[in-house]
Each structure stands twice: as structure tokens, then as C-alpha cells.
Enzyme design. Structure first.
Site, PDB file in Angstrom:
ATOM      1  N   LYS A   1      -0.574  -9.630   0.206  1.00  0.00           N
ATOM      2  CA  LYS A   1      -0.546  -8.979   1.297  1.00  0.00           C
ATOM      3  C   LYS A   1      -0.901  -7.597   1.452  1.00  0.00           C
ATOM      4  O   LYS A   1      -1.375  -6.763   2.079  1.00  0.00           O
ATOM      5  CB  LYS A   1       0.686  -9.439   2.264  1.00  0.00           C
TER       6      LYS A   1
ATOM      7  N   LYS B   1       3.790   2.580   6.478  1.00  0.00           N
ATOM      8  CA  LYS B   1       5.097   1.846   5.656  1.00  0.00           C
ATOM      9  C   LYS B   1       4.247   0.975   4.734  1.00  0.00           C
ATOM     10  O   LYS B   1       4.780   0.803   3.571  1.00  0.00           O
ATOM     11  CB  LYS B   1       5.653   1.043   6.989  1.00  0.00           C
TER      12      LYS B   1
ATOM     13  N   THR C   1       5.452  -8.221   6.464  1.00  0.00           N
ATOM     14  CA  THR C   1       4.889  -7.408   5.410  1.00  0.00           C
ATOM     15  C   THR C   1       5.815  -6.550   4.787  1.00  0.00           C
ATOM     16  O   THR C   1       6.187  -5.664   5.271  1.00  0.00           O
ATOM     17  CB  THR C   1       3.785  -6.575   5.762  1.00  0.00           C
TER      18      THR C   1
END
Length: 295
Positions: free
Chosen positions: A171, A241, A94
Site C-alpha cells: 500500500k 503521513k 494505511t
């Protein structure tokens, strides 16, 4: 079966690598902490000392690392040259759409194809091959890697075309929606509890009727059980993140996302409290605490 390179056997990479080995593939594995990959040797894995040593000329390397910086660290010219003409690098991480596009262009100069293929699955779903994959990149590369994704973790594969960054956009959208659902459920369960309704009764009614998807069922149960800390399979740090990447992508496309700002702040608060073993579901604790409830 051909020999496959595999980089990154963390919480999610490990079960995917294990499934591939059990499916009969030979894996050349590199993990920054070698000890974590040692059990895979018993299944026939070959542990190597560097990312480029995972590569076979014209072969396939799968990577699953934490973030953009980690991906850049392994996706060097040395790795690309080791793969050589006709090789494929599949990034299951990711990461930002920008880094995927940059690496795709850089790989192409050496005749190497790059596919973005981020994983939608927690480790237990990957183990059961019940995950979902979104892929983007050159068509011939995507066709070649499909059997690996299916053998490794994916029940479903969704093709988003040639742009290497598109899979990463989706994603990030998916992870944002999960984070938003965590906040939504935490607020809803807090409202139930504060007004004399058993949150578990609310959970059972809502997640077996109007909100019956696995995100609501699985994560809702974790919120009710306050399973926020201890051996996280997806840490609050990684969740933050991802929300940072969501907002970075939103800023570049001038897309207001106030809910993304809220869940980013929730996760920042968790890390500010120095709770390093927190799962990203801990962001739900913010709504519960705001309502004066015990977490």
C-alpha cells in the site's frame, strides 16, 4: 448474513459501510464523530458507543482509521477480548507494516486473527466497487473476509501471504508511486506550458497512448484543472503521513528514495502554508510555482 463490526466512517469508510449495508449485512458501527455515521442508520446500521461494542464473539470487525495512533487507540485488549476466540480484525487502514505485525502478534494471544487489508481507492471508486485490495495474514481469515471486501469496495483482491505487514508495504509503495506520478505530471505540464504547448493537448495525447492508466487520466485532469483545495477526499495531511511512512520503511530497510523525499517536502510546504483543505494533489502546485506559473 452475519453481523459485522465497522470502525471508522470517514471519507473512505462511509461508502464501504454503505455498500455492505446495501448488500444485506448488518453493521455495528463506531465512529469517533457519531454524527457522521447517523445517515447509515436509515440503511439499518446499529450505531454503538465504543470500538469494542462493534464486536460479536467469533465475528469480524473491519476498521478504517487515519494512522498508526488511531489504530492503536481502537485495537485494544478490550476489543480483542470482545471478539474472542476465532474472531477476525481486518485493518483496512494505511499504516506502518510494523504496527500491523505488532497487532497481529498481540491479537493471536487471545485467539483473534488479524488481517492487513489496506484499500486502493478514492471514495468514488469505493462507491462503485471499483477499488483494489491487498491482503496479508492467516489464510483461513483471508478466505472468510473476501466476500466482505468484494461487497464493500474491491474489484480485485491480491493476496500477499501470511505476514500481516506485507499488505501495508505494498500500500505504501502504491501511494508513493501515485505521489511520484503527480510530481512527474506537474513538471511535464509545466514544461509544456512554458514552451508554448497546450498542456491539455499534451495530456490528451499522453494519457490516451503511452500513459493511459487511471492514475494518469484521473489525477492528470485534476492537475490541469488546479483542483487542489476544497473538501478533499484524500487530504494533503494524510498524504504527508503516508510519505513519512514510506521513508520510515525505506530507512529501516536501507532503501534510498530521493523522489519520496521530494514529494514529502512538497506536501510539507502545503501544510506550512496553512492550507488545511488541500487535497494531496496539491503537491503538484510546487512544480507549477517553481516554473513561475499561476496555481
Amino acid at each position: 448474513m452475519e453481523t459485522i463490526g465497522f470502525i471508522g466512517t470517514g471519507h473512505l469508510g462511509y461508502p464501504i459501510a454503505e455498500n455492505l449495508l446495501k448488500a444485506g449485512y448488518t453493521l455495528r458501527i463506531y465512529n469517533r464523530t457519531r454524527e457522521k455515521a447517523l445517515p447509515l442508520e436509515q440503511l439499518g446500521a446499529i450505531l454503538v458507543g465504543s470500538p469494542e461494542e462493534t464486536a460479536v464473539k467469533g465475528g469480524i470487525v473491519l476498521s478504517l482509521v487515519a494512522d498508526d495512533k488511531a489504530l492503536e487507540a481502537i485495537a485494544t485488549d478490550t476489543l480483542v477480548q470482545a471478539l474472542g476466540e476465532g474472531g477476525i480484525h481486518v485493518s483496512m487502514s494505511t499504516v506502518s507494516p510494523d504496527i500491523s505485525r505488532e497487532l497481529s502478534a498481540g491479537h493471536a494471544k487471545h485467539g483473534v486473527l488479524f488481517v492487513g487489508a489496506p484499500v486502493f481507492a478514492r471514495p468514488e471508486a469505493a462507491t462503485a466497487k471499483a477499488g483494489n485490495s491487498v491482503i496479508s495474514g492467516p489464510a483461513k481469515a483471508k478466505e472468510r473476509i473476501r466476500p466482505l471486501l468484494e461487497a464493500g469496495f474491491a474489484r480485485n483482491i491480491f493476496d500477499l501471504g501470511e505476514d500481516a505487514g506485507s499488505a501495508n508495504v505494498l500500500k505504501l509503495i502504491g501511494n508513493f508511486m501515485i505521489a511520484g506520478a503527480l510530481e512527474l505530471m506537474a513538471e511535464a505540464f509545466a514544461l509544456a506550458e512554458k514552451n508554448g504547448v497546450d498542456p491539455r493537448e499534451a495530456y490528451e495525447m499522453l494519457t490516451t497512448t503511452l500513459f493511459s492508466g487511471p492514475i494518469f487520466r484521473n489525477y492528470g485532469a485534476m492537475i490541469l484543472d488546479r483542483k487542489f483545495t476544497g473538501n478533499p477526499s484524500f487530504s494533503a495531511e494524510l498524504g504527508l503521513k503516508d510519505m513519512d511512512l514510506v521513508l520510515q520503511t525505506a530507512r529501516k530497510s536501507h532503501t534510498p528514495m530521493p523522489l519520496a523525499n521530494l514529494v514529502q517536502n512538497r506536501l510539507t510546504t502545503i501544510l506550512a502554508k496553512d492550507i488545511h483543505d488541500a487535497d494531496w494533489t496539491a503537491l503538484a502546485s510546487g512544480a507549477l510555482e517553481d516554473a513561475g506559473l499561476t496555481v
